[in-house]
Structures are given as structure tokens and as C-alpha cells.
Design a protein around this motif. Structure first.
Motif, PDB file in Angstrom:
ATOM      1  N   ARG A 264       0.852  -1.197   0.000  1.00 12.00           N
ATOM      2  CA  ARG A 264       0.000   0.000   0.000  1.00 12.00           C
ATOM      3  C   ARG A 264       0.878   1.234   0.000  1.00 12.00           C
ATOM      4  O   ARG A 264       1.811   1.347   0.809  1.00 12.00           O
ATOM      5  N   GLY A 265       0.599   2.133  -0.921  1.00 11.13           N
ATOM      6  CA  GLY A 265       1.246   3.435  -0.922  1.00 11.13           C
ATOM      7  C   GLY A 265       0.252   4.455  -0.423  1.00 11.13           C
ATOM      8  O   GLY A 265      -0.741   4.738  -1.098  1.00 11.13           O
ATOM      9  N   ARG A 266       0.478   4.991   0.761  1.00 16.11           N
ATOM     10  CA  ARG A 266      -0.509   5.869   1.393  1.00 16.11           C
ATOM     11  C   ARG A 266      -0.041   7.317   1.355  1.00 16.11           C
ATOM     12  O   ARG A 266       1.114   7.612   1.652  1.00 16.11           O
ATOM     13  N   LYS A 267      -0.931   8.216   0.967  1.00 18.84           N
ATOM     14  CA  LYS A 267      -0.613   9.641   0.888  1.00 18.84           C
ATOM     15  C   LYS A 267      -1.352  10.394   1.983  1.00 18.84           C
ATOM     16  O   LYS A 267      -2.459  10.023   2.391  1.00 18.84           O
ATOM     17  N   SER A 268      -0.754  11.478   2.452  1.00 26.51           N
ATOM     18  CA  SER A 268      -1.401  12.333   3.451  1.00 26.51           C
ATOM     19  C   SER A 268      -1.654  13.712   2.859  1.00 26.51           C
ATOM     20  O   SER A 268      -1.087  14.075   1.817  1.00 26.51           O
ATOM     21  N   VAL A 269      -2.485  14.496   3.520  1.00 27.71           N
ATOM     22  CA  VAL A 269      -2.854  15.811   3.013  1.00 27.71           C
ATOM     23  C   VAL A 269      -1.630  16.711   2.859  1.00 27.71           C
ATOM     24  O   VAL A 269      -1.546  17.525   1.940  1.00 27.71           O
ATOM     25  N   ASP A 270      -0.650  16.575   3.758  1.00 28.71           N
ATOM     26  CA  ASP A 270       0.535  17.433   3.683  1.00 28.71           C
ATOM     27  C   ASP A 270       1.540  16.983   2.626  1.00 28.71           C
ATOM     28  O   ASP A 270       2.621  17.561   2.499  1.00 28.71           O
ATOM     29  N   GLY A 271       1.188  15.934   1.878  1.00 27.32           N
ATOM     30  CA  GLY A 271       2.039  15.492   0.781  1.00 27.32           C
ATOM     31  C   GLY A 271       3.016  14.403   1.118  1.00 27.32           C
ATOM     32  O   GLY A 271       3.694  13.888   0.231  1.00 27.32           O
ATOM     33  N   THR A 272       3.135  14.041   2.386  1.00 25.63           N
ATOM     34  CA  THR A 272       4.054  12.964   2.744  1.00 25.63           C
ATOM     35  C   THR A 272       3.477  11.622   2.297  1.00 25.63           C
ATOM     36  O   THR A 272       2.272  11.461   2.145  1.00 25.63           O
ATOM     37  N   ALA A 273       4.359  10.680   2.087  1.00 28.32           N
ATOM     38  CA  ALA A 273       3.943   9.375   1.586  1.00 28.32           C
ATOM     39  C   ALA A 273       4.537   8.280   2.455  1.00 28.32           C
ATOM     40  O   ALA A 273       5.608   8.446   3.041  1.00 28.32           O
ATOM     41  N   GLU A 274       3.828   7.159   2.517  1.00 21.42           N
ATOM     42  CA  GLU A 274       4.314   6.006   3.265  1.00 21.42           C
ATOM     43  C   GLU A 274       4.017   4.755   2.455  1.00 21.42           C
ATOM     44  O   GLU A 274       2.882   4.507   2.067  1.00 21.42           O
ATOM     45  N   GLY A 275       5.043   3.982   2.180  1.00 23.09           N
ATOM     46  CA  GLY A 275       4.854   2.723   1.483  1.00 23.09           C
ATOM     47  C   GLY A 275       5.035   1.566   2.442  1.00 23.09           C
ATOM     48  O   GLY A 275       5.992   1.544   3.219  1.00 23.09           O
ATOM     49  N   SER A 276       4.116   0.621   2.428  1.00 19.60           N
ATOM     50  CA  SER A 276       4.230  -0.528   3.313  1.00 19.60           C
ATOM     51  C   SER A 276       3.894  -1.796   2.554  1.00 19.60           C
ATOM     52  O   SER A 276       3.164  -1.771   1.560  1.00 19.60           O
ATOM     53  N   SER A 277       4.442  -2.914   3.017  1.00 17.22           N
ATOM     54  CA  SER A 277       4.234  -4.202   2.381  1.00 17.22           C
ATOM     55  C   SER A 277       3.936  -5.260   3.420  1.00 17.22           C
ATOM     56  O   SER A 277       4.425  -5.209   4.556  1.00 17.22           O
ATOM     57  N   TRP A 278       3.167  -6.244   2.989  1.00 17.59           N
ATOM     58  CA  TRP A 278       2.831  -7.372   3.853  1.00 17.59           C
ATOM     59  C   TRP A 278       4.068  -8.201   4.183  1.00 17.59           C
ATOM     60  O   TRP A 278       4.304  -8.591   5.309  1.00 17.59           O
ATOM     61  N   SER A 279       4.894  -8.461   3.186  1.00 18.54           N
ATOM     62  CA  SER A 279       6.108  -9.261   3.369  1.00 18.54           C
ATOM     63  C   SER A 279       7.272  -8.474   2.790  1.00 18.54           C
ATOM     64  O   SER A 279       7.155  -7.868   1.718  1.00 18.54           O
ATOM     65  N   ILE A 280       8.405  -8.469   3.470  1.00 18.50           N
ATOM     66  CA  ILE A 280       9.522  -7.653   2.997  1.00 18.50           C
ATOM     67  C   ILE A 280      10.848  -8.258   3.447  1.00 18.50           C
ATOM     68  O   ILE A 280      10.938  -8.856   4.521  1.00 18.50           O
ATOM     69  N   TYR A 281      11.848  -8.110   2.580  1.00 15.91           N
ATOM     70  CA  TYR A 281      13.164  -8.678   2.892  1.00 15.91           C
ATOM     71  C   TYR A 281      14.248  -7.890   2.175  1.00 15.91           C
ATOM     72  O   TYR A 281      14.225  -7.786   0.953  1.00 15.91           O
ATOM     73  N   ARG A 282      15.132  -7.308   2.898  1.00 15.03           N
ATOM     74  CA  ARG A 282      16.378  -6.711   2.426  1.00 15.03           C
ATOM     75  C   ARG A 282      16.201  -5.436   1.619  1.00 15.03           C
ATOM     76  O   ARG A 282      16.762  -4.421   1.965  1.00 15.03           O
ATOM     77  N   VAL A 283      15.447  -5.443   0.525  1.00 15.16           N
ATOM     78  CA  VAL A 283      15.456  -4.277  -0.352  1.00 15.16           C
ATOM     79  C   VAL A 283      14.086  -3.621  -0.437  1.00 15.16           C
ATOM     80  O   VAL A 283      13.894  -2.504  -0.011  1.00 15.16           O
ATOM     81  N   GLY A 284      13.102  -4.297  -0.999  1.00 12.85           N
ATOM     82  CA  GLY A 284      11.820  -3.648  -1.211  1.00 12.85           C
ATOM     83  C   GLY A 284      10.745  -4.610  -1.648  1.00 12.85           C
ATOM     84  O   GLY A 284      10.955  -5.810  -1.759  1.00 12.85           O
TER      85      GLY A 284
END
Length: 833
Positions: free
Chosen positions: A192-212
């Protein structure tokens, strides 16, 4: 060859899904879950998640923020289900999304908005993946291995709520290229790539290892049935292999751990299996070494065996020793059979295995002769050794993490003298025949393998040169730009130029030479990327060229000598705004200087823009053409939002674009228009740039897509290259070491190179990569396709469409395609007689 298959000598359906590496350990950031089996038609894709099935489905949570690996807040919940026709994904996303600004479906600009993404790992291909994404506003995007022009048929729906939204997807198994009846566990990821009103972004993943989130090693496991059924094939394979080593304490302990383990605790159980594989491999390696040592019969110190280029030779003893035991028990004497066109660089491979340590192995190839007296001289035959790369972390830390950790069979180095082989070590030798000017016919010859005491063995060669030709690499038949250059002058520069020419590269990038006006160096300040007004400052620069004396420093960084090497081998020199600009007034003098070095006028190309600029450069292009009307200009337009490309035809000769960048369908008519106006279009790709980062053979498959499906004129590759003396022969990127690349042997250089470099005294020897060889093979495929197209005429279109649609995952797939093309060419030529 898959290392698990090599170990157990068994092809078990679905086994490849576990092979992040034969002894890889899965961290607690790798997740697993189960998909719910549902009846056909039970799930209606409306985004509301009102079906009873979703109340029974397993909830997948624990999304982690990319980079920090902290749990995402708020975290989405994913559920999965399947029937015989479709794979279903349901999302519950807390948090009201910011209204989107993205463009239409399949436009990359939608990633500026909040997005949900699903990544699916092809179970039949260890590196291949497919991507599916939506926005809360209902836009969708898909790709194959990052190629946005490949589209799939799937449906989705979104339902917005006061405190967030839900989404539902149905992706046909046909679109995924998989079957849950065959593969009981598959690797996937959800992001999920989540955006906020102030323009900041947060990317999160269910499973992750080392890079992305795109890294196959980081994908989680989704089960289609019981965990015990999913792991049963590998458990059985381990038990079978372990049976020979029941007396080995480590193997016995590993088997007990399997028996005590709980497959439902899936990731932990995968780690148990990984430890068991390690134990069995160690026991097998020990037994193999003892078996070879105890064999009393006399034998030659070297064993020469056939080697399929479908397989990768691993460096580890646990791979090599068991393989060598099998070759000793069941010899497969090496013999090389070539079938090639005139002007082709064809290659075949064999193995040399040392049954005793030998300090000096020498290889030589003689002439190939035909019964009618025709000859392919020995200087047209080259012998290369495939060597291993284990990158040094200090050389380029950020790219070191893109590597799996196993030594990669990557370097393709010309054998120029004797080499040593340790006991029980095998090496992969490639034999190349340069068919330039060869006459059709059937030839025979041999490669002789010698030691200190004389000839040890011979590898017979048969070569059929078929009665048709492909374009000659010496005549610039293919538009291929490689974003690296020639870092040094002298004889080394000619080696680089020869290497590029033999791989159909037509354009190489150089830095702009230092220029002085009345003794003062001209150095435009700033860069277009940072300030579009920079264009005006270049045009209205204030230097007095009419009354001043312009001097071009060709000695600095051996600029002139490197240009001469390009002129000698027919390469085009591309100077780039990325490495300082040339003022418009200086172009006449610069062109004259380059021509004095032997470079033809059309072999100097000036590149304006590198995914960081757009049409505002037109004023500079026109200004350059006021001073130098014939100057070929090059651009890589930026942006995914549509803008009118047609004006570029007025001033640009070459344009490269990324599919992910120009994925808006509105661009297609513009691109076709540019071609009608004589503009050469290239696909700009990173697919061949990283060893292991992208799909194996990506460069070869990519060329099919670019040249045959998309009707492009050329191919541009980003790759890290060793800079010239002007930047101390180093990598010019991010956190790379500031010292010269050749301070590290090529065996330790970064896997982001298409060309490695070995320092031998004052000589900088260029060394090709396996990926560069794949690229040449892909260009050769294209030439074969065009030859078949010509031989069959309009009547052959349907046949060629079927050939182009054949699988392209393995070397065997490409051999099958090549065989079909050869059959078509010969049949078409025969019919036209």
C-alpha cells in the motif's frame, strides 16, 4: 540449473517456489497465509466484501513500512480466495484517502496517488513477477517484470466508507500464468502506498526482505491447500536424498527436526527444510570427495564434458563435487555443434573439470575446414572462460544489497594464456565463432586442451554455416545506445570499442571535453534538472565567441584518443548534458575537432535531457541548430502525463523513452508520427543492468518486445560504467567508492555493470558480462526474425506471430524460437528459387 534440482536430481512440480537460494533462511519479515477455496460465482466483485466467503478467509496483516520496517499505522488487511478460474484479493484499508490526481488507467502517474499493489511471483520462473495496482478512485495499472506495456485482463471494484475503503479484485489464472491445481504454494506480496494531506507518503508491504516490495526474495507464501501438502514434495525429496547418508549425524539430526516440525508454522518449517538441505549437501559433498579420492584407476587430469547453456555452473563445492562424480561415472565427452548464419557471433559451451590439481591449462583453436577447401581461420574463433563475481560491499554499498550472496557466473573473459585449476574444480568455457564473411558450408575443427606435459584432450567442432546472412556488426546495423563509455585511451580504448562493436552497440556515452575561450574554461553553472531557466542562461551566456579563441582540450582524460577508437570501430559518440553542457556557439568548432579525429559528422550525437527535462528544451535545440544545422540531437523525455511529442520531430534525430514513463496510450500516435519523420525511437530500459535484480534473460526477451512487438528502431540500456580519468575511473553514482573501480578485481566489482574492467599493468582490459551476451543474442534473434519475415513475405505473418508468441523464459525457449525461424527462412528461400 536450479540448485535444488541439481542436488536431488528430481524435477518436483512446484519445488522452485522455495528456491530463494538453496540454503536461504527466511526472516521473520517473510509472511505466509492461506487462500480460501470458493465455488465458482461465489464472489461478486463489487468492492463491498459482503460475501460470506470473506468472513471465513484468513486475514493477512502486519504490513511494514519500507525502509524502517516498522509496522504501518493504520495497517491494511488483505484476504485471498480462489476458484478454478480466478484468484481473488480483498482489501480493508482504514484511513480516508487523499483525493487522487492520477491519469487514466494504466498510466504510471497514478502512483502519485494512494495505491494498492499486488505482486505475483511466477512459480515457473525464479525471478519473474507480475504487478497489479489500483487507486481508491478506481484507476488500475499492471505490468510484467516492470514492463507497463504488457497488459492483463482482470477486474476490480472499490467501495468507499466513512473511515476508509474496501476493494475487491478478480484476476484470472490465465493472467497469472499459473494453476492452483499444480502449484500448492505461490509467492506473492501486497503493498500500500498511502498519501497524506501534507504530501508525505508512506509505502508498506505485507512481506519484505532486504530491499523492497518488488524483490522476489521478499515475497510471502500463499498456500492453496494444506501446508503439509505444499511442502510434501520437498520433504520427500530431502528424505530420499538423505537416505544415502543416514549415518551422518547432521543429516540424522535434520531429519528428526523435520519429523518434529509443524508445517502449519510455515516459515519456521521452511527454515527447517533449508537446514536439512544444508546438511544433506554437506554429506553429499563429503561423500563425493571421498569417492573421487578413493578411485584407484588411472585417468587424465582433466575431464572435458558437454555443458548445456541452460545451466549455470555454481562455484560452491557442494554443487561441483557431486556433479563431477556423475561425470566420472557417466562420461559425456565434449563436442560442439554450431548452426549459424553468415556474420553471426555464435557460441557453444563445454566444461573442463580437474581430477587432479593442475597449474597450467592452455586452450587453442585451429582452423575450421570444409570438404571443398573453404576455411574459417582460427583468428575467427575465440575462447572465453566464465568467471564468478562476488561484489565487494565497500565498492558500492547501496547496490551490494541487490545481490543474493552467492557467487554469480557473470564474467565472460577472453582466455589469453594458461590458467590453473584446483583439484575437483570445474570451469565453464564458451567457444565463439565470428561468422563475418564466412562462406556457407559444413566445417570441422577442434579445440585443443593442453597442460605442461602436452595435449590432455581435444573438443571436436562441427559448424554448419547456413546459406543466408544476418547484418554485419561492423556496419552499424542496429541502433543500440549503452549508457557507459570508453574510460581510457591507447590499446585499451580499441579493446573497448571492439567489444562494443561485436555486441552491436552503436552509441557510447562520453563526457563533454574541456573547452577554453581565451584561456578561460567554459563551465555553464547549474543544471536543467534543478532550474529550467538554465536553458536561457545557456542561450544568453555572455561569452564572446566572435572575437575570442576557442580551444578544445583533447588531451585531458585522453578524450581525443578515445574518440579515435570510436572512429576506427564505427561507433557514434554521444556527449551528454548530464556531464556538462556544450554552448550552442561552440558546436561548429567541436564538430570540426571531432571530424579531424576521424569521426564522421553523423557519428557525433548530443543528448539533451535524461528523464529530467521536457519540451522546454526546444528553444535550446533550435539555438544549437542555428549554429550547427546538421547536429543530431538526442532526448529522453520525462513524465507520464501526456504532452504533445510531435514538435520533437523538428529538431531531434534520436528519442528514447521508458515504457513505464510513456505508458499513456495517447503517446502511441505521436511515436508513430515521429518515426514517419525519420526520428529513431529507442526503448530505454534498465532490464539488463542488474545481475539477479531482473528476470534472467530479461535483455533477450526485452528485445523481442521492443523490436518486434512495439516496432521500435533501437534499444538503450542504462548501466554503471567506469568513468574516465576526469572522475578517477570510478563509478559515478550515489555512495560508490571514490577510488578507481580497478582497485578491485572484476570478481569483486558491482553487478550493475554490463562491462567489467581488469587492470593488467597499464592496460585496462574490458570484460563482458553474461547479460551483455544475452543482449547480443537478443539482437541476433531480431535479425533472424527479420530474415524470416523477408523470406516468407506477407503470407508468413500468421506463422511469425505464432513464433513471436512462444515462451521466452529459458535458453531452451529461445533455441526453440531460433529453430522455428531457421526452418521458416530456409523454407522461404527454397520456395523463392
Amino acid at each position: 540449473m536450479n540448485r535444488i534440482i541439481a542436488l536431488f536430481c528430481a524435477c518436483v512440480a512446484g519445488l522452485a517456489v522455495f528456491t530463494a537460494g538453496a540454503a536461504d533462511k527466511y526472516s521473520d519479515k517473510i509472511q505466509s497465509g492461506k487462500a480460501l477455496k470458493v465455488a465458482a460465482g461465489e464472489i461478486k466483485v463489487d468492492g463491498k466484501l459482503s460475501e460470506n466467503a470473506w468472513s471465513k478467509a484468513e486475514k493477512l496483516t502486519g504490513f511494514r513500512v519500507a525502509g524502517s520496517l516498522q509496522l504501518a499505522k493504520p495497517t491494511p488487511t488483505v484476504m485471498t480466495a480462489f476458484d478454478a478460474e480466478n484468484f481473488y484479493v480483498a482489501w480493508i484499508c482504514p484511513g480516508v484517502p487523499v483525493p487522487g490526481k492520477g491519469d487514466k488507467n494504466d498510466g504510471g502517474a497514478m502512483f502519485a496517488d494512494e495505491t494498492l499493489e499486488f505482486f505475483f511471483g511466477d512459480p515457473a520462473s525464479p525471478q519473474s513477477w507480475r504487478q497489479f495496482a489500483i487507486t481508491p478512485d478506481g484507476l488500475k495499472f499492471d505490468s510484467q517484470d516492470g514492463d507497463a506495456y504488457i497488459n492483463f485482463d482482470w477486474t476490480h471494484a472499490v467501495a468507499k466508507h466513512a473511515d476508509g475503503y474496501t476493494a475487491e479484485w478478480a484476476i484470472p489464472w490465465k493472467a497469472l500464468g499459473a494453476d492452483p491445481a499444480k502449484y500448492k504454494v505461490m509467492r506473492m506480496n501486497f503493498s500500500r502506498g498511502r498519501k497524506s494531506v501534507d504530501g508525505t507518503a508512506e509505502g508498506s508491504s505485507w512481506s519484505i526482505y532486504r530491499v523492497g516490495y518488488k524483490e522476489r526474495d521478499g515475497f510471502g507464501f500463499i498456500l492453496f491447500g494444506s501446508a503439509a501438502d505444499a511442502v510434501a514434495p520437498e520433504v520427500n525429496a530431502i528424505r530420499s536424498a538423505a537416505g544415502k547418508y543416514s549415518a551422518d549425524a547432521a543429516v540424522g539430526s535434520a531429519l528428526k527436526e523435520i519429523e518434529a516440525g509443524d508445517p502449519e508454522n510455515f516459515i519456521a518449517f521452511l527454515n527447517i527444510l533449508a537446514r536439512a538441505r544444508d546438511a544433506v549437501k554437506a554429506a553429499e559433498t563429503k561423500a563425493a570427495g571421498q569417492g573421487l579420492a578413493e578411485k584407484k584407476t588411472e585417468r587424465a587430469p582433466l575431464l572435458l564434458s558437454n555443458w548445456s547453456e541452460d545451466a549455470e555452473l555454481e562455484q560452491a563445492p557442494e554443487f561441483q563435487l557431486p556433479m563431477l562424480v556423475k561425470l566420472v561415472k557417466n562420461p559425456d565427452p565434449a563436442k560442439l555443434n554450431f548452426r549459424m548464419a553468415v556474420n553471426e557471433f555464435a557460441h557453444r559451451a563445454f566444461l573442463i573439470s580437474a581430477l587432479k590439481g593442475i597449474n597450467s591449462v592452455s586452450l587453442s583453436a585451429g582452423d575450421l575446414t570444409a570438404a571443398d577447401g573453404k576455411v574459417i581461420k582460427s583468428d575467427k574463433i575465440s575462447l572465453y572462460q566464465i568467471k564468478f563475481v562476488t561484489p565487494a560491499k565497500k565498492l558500492w554499498p547501496s547496490h551490494h544489497g541487490l545481490w543474493s550472496g552467492r557467487p554469480l557466473p557473470e564474467l565472460v573473459e577472453l582466455v589469453e594464456g594458461p590458467f590453473a585449476l584446483k583439484k575437483y574444480v570445474s570451469t565453464h568455457i564458451r567457444v565463439y565463432i565470428d561468422g563475418a564473411d564466412a562462406k556457407p558450408g559444413k566445417y570441422t575443427g577442434k579445440v585443443t586442451v593442453s597442460g605442461i606435459d602436452g595435449v590432455i584432450g581435444e573438443v571436436p567442432i562441427t559448424c554448419e554455416v547456413m546459406d543466408f546472412a544476418i547484418p554485419d556488426s561492423r556496419t552499424n546495423p542496429f541502433y543500440c545506445n549503452i549508457f557507459t563509455g570508453i574510460p581510457v585511451g591507447g590499446a585499451s580504448a580499441r579493446e573497448y570499442a571492439k567489444l562494443f562493436r561485436e555486441h552491436y552497440v552503436s552509441q557510447v556515452t562520453f563526457e563533454t571535453p574541456r573547452m577554453f575561450l581565451d584561456g578561460k574554461q567554459i563551465r555553464p553553472a547549474g543544471h536543467v534538472k534543478d532550474d529550467p531557466k538554465y536553458i536561457d542562461r545557456i542561450i544568453h551566456h555572455g561569452y564572446d565567441f566572435k572575437n575570442g579563441k576557442l580551444v578544445i582540450d583533447g588531451e585531458f582524460s585522453e578524450f581525443d584518443d578515445r574518440v579515435k577508437a570510436c572512429a576506427e570501430y564505427g561507433l557514434q559518440v554521444v556527449l551528454s548534458t548530464r556531464i556538462e553542457d556544450v554552448l550552442p556557439d561552440a558546436f561548429p568548432a567541436l564538430r570540426k575537432h571531432l571530424q579531424s579525429l576521424g569521426l564522421p559528422p553523423d557519428h557525433f550525437v548530443y543528448k539533451m535531457g535524461d528523464e529530467d527535462t521536457s519540451l522546454w528544451q526546444m528553444s535550446l535545440a533550435k539555438r544549437i541548430h542555428e549554429f550547427s544545422p546538421e547536429q543530431p540531437l538526442y532526448m529522453i523525455p520525462s513524465g507520464r502525463e501526456y504532452f504533445d511529442l510531435k514538435p520533437l520531430a523538428e529538431d531531434y534525430k534520436y528519442i528514447a523513452f521508458t515504457r513505464s514513463g510513456l505508458s499513456n496510450a495517447k503517446f502511441d500516435p505521436d511515436l508513430k508520427y515521429l518515426q514517419t519523420k525519420g526520428v529513431k525511437l529507442a526503448r530505454y530500459t534498465n532490464s539488463t543492468s542488474w545481475a539477479e535484480r531482473d528476470v534472467r534473460l530479461a535483455g533477450r526477451a526485452d528485445l523481442w518486445n521492443v523490436m518486434i512487438r512495439d516496432f521500435m528502431d533501437g534499444y538503450m540500456i542504462w548501466t554503471a560504467g567506469c568513468t574516465g580519468a576526469w572522475l578517477n575511473h570510478r563509478y559515478a553514482y550515489s555512495d560508490a567508492e571514490r577510488a578507481p573501480v580497478f582497485n578491485y578485481p572484476p570478481e569483486q566489482q558491482s553487478t550493475c555493470c554490463l562491462v567489467y574492467v581488469r587492470k593488467i599493468g597499464d592496460r585496462l582490459k574490458p570484460i563482458a558480462s553474461i547479460r551483455l551476451e544475452h543482449m547480443r543474442d537478443g539482437i541476433t534473434d531480431y535479425f533472424y526474425y527479420k530474415a524470416a519475415e523477408k523470406a516468407l513475405g506477407d503470407a508468413g505473418k500468421a506463422e511469425l506471430d505464432k513464433i513471436a508468441a512462444m515462451p521466452k523464459q529459458t535458453p531452451a525457449d529461445f533455441r526453440a524460437i531460433r529453430d522455428k525461424l531457421i526452418e521458416a527462412i530456409l523454407r522461404g528461400r527454397e520456395a523463392s528459387k
